[in-house]
Scaffold this motif. Structure first.
Motif, PDB file in Angstrom:
ATOM      1  N   PHE A 176       9.281  -1.231   3.441  1.00 61.78           N
ATOM      2  CA  PHE A 176      10.331  -0.973   4.430  1.00 61.78           C
ATOM      3  C   PHE A 176      11.718  -1.107   3.803  1.00 61.78           C
ATOM      4  CE2 PHE A 176      13.331  -2.373   7.718  1.00 61.78           C
ATOM      5  CZ  PHE A 176      13.244  -1.260   8.545  1.00 61.78           C
TER       6      PHE A 176
ATOM      7  N   ARG B 175      13.928  -3.563  17.414  1.00 60.16           N
ATOM      8  CA  ARG B 175      12.807  -2.620  17.533  1.00 60.16           C
ATOM      9  C   ARG B 175      11.538  -3.301  18.036  1.00 60.16           C
ATOM     10  NH1 ARG B 175      15.509  -1.666  12.937  1.00 60.16           N
ATOM     11  NH2 ARG B 175      14.004  -2.740  11.587  1.00 60.16           N
TER      12      ARG B 175
ATOM     13  N   LYS C 283       1.286  -5.042   0.247  1.00 62.62           N
ATOM     14  CA  LYS C 283       1.795  -4.122   1.277  1.00 62.62           C
ATOM     15  C   LYS C 283       1.964  -2.714   0.714  1.00 62.62           C
ATOM     16  CE  LYS C 283       5.725  -4.044   4.564  1.00 62.62           C
ATOM     17  NZ  LYS C 283       6.992  -4.752   4.880  1.00 62.62           N
TER      18      LYS C 283
HETATM   19  N1  LIG Z   1       9.464  -6.066   7.305  1.00 59.41           N
HETATM   20  C1  LIG Z   1       9.181  -4.872   7.771  1.00 59.41           C
HETATM   21  O1  LIG Z   1       8.279  -4.200   7.307  1.00 59.41           O
HETATM   22  C2  LIG Z   1      10.047  -4.407   8.909  1.00 59.41           C
HETATM   23  C3  LIG Z   1       9.536  -3.171   9.599  1.00 59.41           C
HETATM   24  C4  LIG Z   1      10.477  -2.707  10.661  1.00 59.41           C
HETATM   25  O2  LIG Z   1      11.499  -3.304  10.909  1.00 59.41           O
HETATM   26  C5  LIG Z   1      10.146  -1.489  11.430  1.00 59.41           C
HETATM   27  O3  LIG Z   1       9.137  -0.840  11.131  1.00 59.41           O
HETATM   28  O4  LIG Z   1      10.905  -1.171  12.367  1.00 59.41           O
END
Ligand SMILES: NC(=O)CCC(=O)C(=O)O
Length: 295
Positions: free
Chosen positions: A144, A209, A140
């Motif tokens: 985040f 979200r 990745k």
């Molecule tokens: N695991 C993640 O990458 C969560 C991303 C997220 O919660 C967001 O972009 O809003």
């Protein structure tokens, strides 16, 4: 309780048959804090074994190690050749299907490069072939957590992942991205520029979200005229409620099939020729003015 949703036809042939169809299954795994990692790997293995035959199965981000269980990542991290991927590779071989095993917390092998910040841990997606071989990995790129979680503990990936799969319907070029990457359109544009037809996107995207998740998936599909397969997690772990709503988005931006907020499987057949027709009928990508914009 496992729900099952079959995709409706975005563009079926007149007699309902398809040309160049790729059958996919997305498993929206639900989990909490009580289920031990190895039990969950066994449960999901049985789930994949019990599916109707498909060309490709996609699992979510960090479904075994816990998408927000960052406190335990250092202790649960595994090599790509570790127990979780070894078990999923056996499942891929037994079922004879391409299996995107979602992502794992990968730890660096002894003596191997530990990344630019020296942590030796990544959020790594693994695509397994029907022979049970690791066909491609993707670390990745966008971490985040805004200074906590992933950016505090993990290394950022540095390489795009684009690979061709030989399925029953022929060859298909797939690109890999993970969860938060969805917010970075330049990554998807680069995948498109490399000829990607189908983007595989495992996620652990929270409920608050979930509308961003739905909207951004459609936007990435529409603006690049590619399929986007978004496989999210359900349930609540580490105090974070996951959003579910896994979806399969066509190159028109239309949602071919989607799940609700609980555990379930999304099974659909993608008409890969649709992508060619959409690009021929509405060739927006040919109108880019990259040099004018300084690219
Ligand atoms: N695991 C993640 O990458 C969560 C991303 C997220 O919660 C967001 O972009 O809003």
């Amino acid at each position: 309780m496992v729900d099952c949703a079959a995709g409706s036809d975005v563009d079926a042939g007149r007699d309902g048959t398809r040309v160049n169809g790729l059958k996919v299954a997305l498993l929206q795994v639900s989990y909490g804090d009580d289920e031990p990692l190895r039990d969950r790997v066994e449960r999901v293995s049985q789930w994949v074994r019990g599916l109707e035959p498909t060309d490709l199965v996609l699992l979510p981000e960090l479904w075994a190690h816990g998408g927000f269980a960052s406190a335990s990542w250092r202790t649960t991290a595994e090599l790509v050749s570790g127990q979780t991927i070894a078990q999923m590779a056996s499942v891929a071989r037994e079922t004879g299907t391409w299996l995107h095993a979602g992502s794992v917390i990968e730890k660096a092998d002894e003596g191997a490069d530990r990344g630019s910040e020296g942590r030796g841990l990544w959020n790594t997606s693994v695509l397994l072939s029907p022979q049970g071989e690791v066909h491609k990995t993707y670390r990745k790129i966008h971490r985040f957590g805004f200074g906590d979680g992933e950016p505090r503990l993990l290394e950022a990936g540095t390489d795009l992942a684009v690979v061709d799969l030989e399925a029953n319907s022929g060859s298909v070029r797939v690109g890999m991205a993970t969860c938060y990457d969805l917010r970075f359109p330049e990554l998807f544009r680069q995948l498109g520029d490399q000829g990607v037809e189908v983007v595989l996107l495992p996620a652990a995207w929270p409920m608050p979200r979930v509308e961003h998740w739905r909207l951004l998936g459609r936007a990435r599909a529409l603006e690049n005229q590619t399929w986007v397969l978004q496989c999210n997690t359900a349930g609540t772990h580490s105090g974070v409620e996951m959003g579910g709503h896994s979806q399969i988005v066509a190159p028109t931006g239309e949602v071919l099939a989607e799940l609700g907020s609980g555990e379930g499987a999304l099974v659909a057949e993608l008409d890969l020729d649709l992508l060619k027709r959409v690009r021929a009928d509405f060739p927006v990508l040919a109108d880019r003015r990259l040099s004018t914009l300084g690219y």
